[in-house]
Design a protein around this motif. Structure first.
Motif, PDB file in Angstrom:
ATOM      1  N   LYS A   9       0.931  -1.160  -0.001  1.00  0.00           N
ATOM      2  CA  LYS A   9       0.123  -0.088  -0.089  1.00  0.00           C
ATOM      3  C   LYS A   9       0.764   1.315  -0.002  1.00  0.00           C
ATOM      4  CE  LYS A   9      -3.704  -2.026   2.605  1.00  0.00           C
ATOM      5  NZ  LYS A   9      -3.064  -3.514   2.585  1.00  0.00           N
ATOM      6  N   LEU A  10       0.509   2.266  -0.359  1.00  0.00           N
ATOM      7  CA  LEU A  10       0.926   3.692  -0.481  1.00  0.00           C
ATOM      8  C   LEU A  10       0.465   4.406   0.726  1.00  0.00           C
ATOM      9  CD1 LEU A  10       0.840   5.082  -3.950  1.00  0.00           C
ATOM     10  CD2 LEU A  10       3.035   4.313  -2.897  1.00  0.00           C
ATOM     11  N   ARG A  11       1.460   4.965   1.274  1.00  0.00           N
ATOM     12  CA  ARG A  11       1.187   5.746   2.538  1.00  0.00           C
ATOM     13  C   ARG A  11       1.803   7.134   2.606  1.00  0.00           C
ATOM     14  NH1 ARG A  11       3.257   3.545   7.788  1.00  0.00           N
ATOM     15  NH2 ARG A  11       1.994   5.549   8.577  1.00  0.00           N
ATOM     16  N   ASN A  12       1.208   8.228   2.783  1.00  0.00           N
ATOM     17  CA  ASN A  12       1.645   9.348   2.813  1.00  0.00           C
ATOM     18  C   ASN A  12       1.855   9.741   4.310  1.00  0.00           C
ATOM     19  OD1 ASN A  12       2.280  12.358   2.667  1.00  0.00           O
ATOM     20  ND2 ASN A  12       1.266  12.477   0.802  1.00  0.00           N
ATOM     21  N   GLU A  13       3.159   9.819   4.678  1.00  0.00           N
ATOM     22  CA  GLU A  13       3.602  10.108   6.242  1.00  0.00           C
ATOM     23  C   GLU A  13       4.280  11.422   6.238  1.00  0.00           C
ATOM     24  OE1 GLU A  13       6.399   7.693   9.020  1.00  0.00           O
ATOM     25  OE2 GLU A  13       4.590   6.561   8.397  1.00  0.00           O
ATOM     26  N   GLY A  14       3.353  12.624   6.580  1.00  0.00           N
ATOM     27  CA  GLY A  14       3.937  13.667   6.602  1.00  0.00           C
ATOM     28  C   GLY A  14       4.451  14.395   5.387  1.00  0.00           C
ATOM     29  N   GLY A  15       3.968  13.989   4.283  1.00  0.00           N
ATOM     30  CA  GLY A  15       4.231  14.419   3.017  1.00  0.00           C
ATOM     31  C   GLY A  15       5.698  13.497   2.368  1.00  0.00           C
ATOM     32  N   VAL A  16       5.751  12.514   2.983  1.00  0.00           N
ATOM     33  CA  VAL A  16       6.711  11.495   2.487  1.00  0.00           C
ATOM     34  C   VAL A  16       5.999  10.195   2.220  1.00  0.00           C
ATOM     35  CG1 VAL A  16       8.692   9.959   2.998  1.00  0.00           C
ATOM     36  CG2 VAL A  16       8.552  12.336   4.102  1.00  0.00           C
ATOM     37  N   LEU A  17       6.119   9.985   0.712  1.00  0.00           N
ATOM     38  CA  LEU A  17       5.845   8.720   0.369  1.00  0.00           C
ATOM     39  C   LEU A  17       6.463   7.492   0.762  1.00  0.00           C
ATOM     40  CD1 LEU A  17       4.114   9.455  -3.231  1.00  0.00           C
ATOM     41  CD2 LEU A  17       2.937   9.173  -1.112  1.00  0.00           C
ATOM     42  N   LYS A  18       5.453   6.379   1.228  1.00  0.00           N
ATOM     43  CA  LYS A  18       6.160   5.082   1.544  1.00  0.00           C
ATOM     44  C   LYS A  18       5.520   3.917   0.911  1.00  0.00           C
ATOM     45  CE  LYS A  18       8.237   7.089   5.930  1.00  0.00           C
ATOM     46  NZ  LYS A  18       8.126   6.737   7.612  1.00  0.00           N
ATOM     47  N   LEU A  19       6.051   2.776   0.935  1.00  0.00           N
ATOM     48  CA  LEU A  19       5.146   1.494   0.608  1.00  0.00           C
ATOM     49  C   LEU A  19       5.315   0.798   1.980  1.00  0.00           C
ATOM     50  CD1 LEU A  19       7.129   0.174  -2.637  1.00  0.00           C
ATOM     51  CD2 LEU A  19       4.921   1.524  -2.352  1.00  0.00           C
ATOM     52  N   ASN A  20       4.169   0.234   2.127  1.00  0.00           N
ATOM     53  CA  ASN A  20       3.725  -0.522   3.495  1.00  0.00           C
ATOM     54  C   ASN A  20       3.078  -1.719   3.252  1.00  0.00           C
ATOM     55  OD1 ASN A  20       1.695  -0.911   5.622  1.00  0.00           O
ATOM     56  ND2 ASN A  20       3.015   0.420   6.732  1.00  0.00           N
ATOM     57  N   GLN A  21       3.518  -3.058   4.083  1.00  0.00           N
ATOM     58  CA  GLN A  21       2.685  -4.078   3.899  1.00  0.00           C
ATOM     59  C   GLN A  21       2.836  -4.764   5.246  1.00  0.00           C
ATOM     60  OE1 GLN A  21       1.858  -8.098   1.438  1.00  0.00           O
ATOM     61  NE2 GLN A  21       3.370  -6.980   0.793  1.00  0.00           N
ATOM     62  N   SER A  22       1.718  -5.371   5.882  1.00  0.00           N
ATOM     63  CA  SER A  22       1.632  -6.110   7.062  1.00  0.00           C
ATOM     64  C   SER A  22       1.189  -7.545   7.014  1.00  0.00           C
ATOM     65  CB  SER A  22       0.740  -5.316   7.961  1.00  0.00           C
ATOM     66  OG  SER A  22       1.115  -4.149   8.369  1.00  0.00           O
ATOM     67  N   GLY A  76      11.542   9.902   0.012  1.00  0.00           N
ATOM     68  CA  GLY A  76      10.441   9.801  -0.843  1.00  0.00           C
ATOM     69  C   GLY A  76      10.649   8.302  -1.541  1.00  0.00           C
ATOM     70  N   LEU A  77       9.777   7.958  -2.237  1.00  0.00           N
ATOM     71  CA  LEU A  77      10.040   6.867  -2.952  1.00  0.00           C
ATOM     72  C   LEU A  77      10.630   6.879  -4.426  1.00  0.00           C
ATOM     73  CD1 LEU A  77       6.159   5.506  -2.876  1.00  0.00           C
ATOM     74  CD2 LEU A  77       8.194   4.411  -1.578  1.00  0.00           C
ATOM     75  N   THR A  78      11.289   5.778  -4.735  1.00  0.00           N
ATOM     76  CA  THR A  78      12.345   5.843  -6.093  1.00  0.00           C
ATOM     77  C   THR A  78      11.967   4.343  -6.710  1.00  0.00           C
ATOM     78  OG1 THR A  78      14.125   4.707  -5.021  1.00  0.00           O
ATOM     79  CG2 THR A  78      13.982   7.192  -5.246  1.00  0.00           C
ATOM     80  N   GLU A  79      12.327   4.139  -7.604  1.00  0.00           N
ATOM     81  CA  GLU A  79      11.690   2.821  -8.306  1.00  0.00           C
ATOM     82  C   GLU A  79      12.453   1.543  -7.467  1.00  0.00           C
ATOM     83  OE1 GLU A  79      11.804   0.627 -12.668  1.00  0.00           O
ATOM     84  OE2 GLU A  79      13.706   1.633 -12.085  1.00  0.00           O
ATOM     85  N   ASN A  80      13.546   2.136  -6.763  1.00  0.00           N
ATOM     86  CA  ASN A  80      14.397   1.071  -5.819  1.00  0.00           C
ATOM     87  C   ASN A  80      13.321   0.293  -4.963  1.00  0.00           C
ATOM     88  OD1 ASN A  80      16.841   1.595  -6.943  1.00  0.00           O
ATOM     89  ND2 ASN A  80      17.724   2.724  -5.228  1.00  0.00           N
ATOM     90  N   ASP A  81      12.503   1.419  -4.374  1.00  0.00           N
ATOM     91  CA  ASP A  81      11.252   0.777  -3.549  1.00  0.00           C
ATOM     92  C   ASP A  81      10.510  -0.321  -4.013  1.00  0.00           C
ATOM     93  OD1 ASP A  81      12.543   2.731  -1.417  1.00  0.00           O
ATOM     94  OD2 ASP A  81      11.720   4.020  -2.725  1.00  0.00           O
ATOM     95  N   PHE A  82      10.014  -0.216  -5.222  1.00  0.00           N
ATOM     96  CA  PHE A  82       9.132  -0.914  -6.020  1.00  0.00           C
ATOM     97  C   PHE A  82       9.909  -2.214  -6.202  1.00  0.00           C
ATOM     98  CE2 PHE A  82       6.939   3.132  -5.974  1.00  0.00           C
ATOM     99  CZ  PHE A  82       5.620   2.581  -5.941  1.00  0.00           C
ATOM    100  N   ILE A  83      11.083  -2.204  -6.542  1.00  0.00           N
ATOM    101  CA  ILE A  83      12.179  -3.354  -6.894  1.00  0.00           C
ATOM    102  C   ILE A  83      12.024  -4.179  -5.746  1.00  0.00           C
ATOM    103  CG2 ILE A  83      14.558  -3.879  -7.389  1.00  0.00           C
ATOM    104  CD1 ILE A  83      14.727  -1.471  -9.123  1.00  0.00           C
TER     105      ILE A  83
END
Length: 126
Positions: free
Chosen positions: A36-49, A97-104
């Protein structure tokens, strides 16, 4: 469409590495099932639980993720809360923030053999 899991993360100190736009992140999220995409204080992150079978299974999951993260030179934030609740957050700290590295990295984590570590209802969810 190229396979994210087949790609290699690029060094985060690359001078031209910039955080991606929210629009770009939304276009890539469907390629990393369960994240999931999360916006945490203006910083986009990927998250999974996940819910794991036991505390030690959570640590085993972290070890599998750590091996991939080390091989890629890209390290997620790992959280084990309670005895069986695992959450992984991925974002490129160096660019805020997010880069393609995060999705990789997310795609590579999706390819790990986690079924023996997860509770049955979490296996069905993934």
């Amino acid at each position: 469409m190229d396979d994210l899991a087949a790609k290699k993360c690029i060094p985060c100190n690359a001078k031209d590495l910039q955080p991606m736009t929210e629009e770009t992140a939304h276009s890539l999220i469907s390629r990393v099932e369960g994240w999931k995409l999360r916006n945490e204080g203006g910083v986009l992150k990927l998250n999974q639980s996940w819910k794991v079978k036991s505390f030690t299974k959570g640590l085993e999951l972290f070890q599998l993720v750590a091996e991939v993260a080390e091989a890629e030179g890209h390290h997620p934030d790992l959280h084990l809360v309670g005895w069986n609740n695992v959450t992984i957050e991925i974002w490129t700290h160096a660019v805020g923030g997010l880069t393609e590295n995060d999705f990789i990295l997310a795609a590579k984590i999706n390819g790990l053999p986690l079924h023996g570590l997860l509770r049955r209802k979490d296996i069905l969810r993934h």
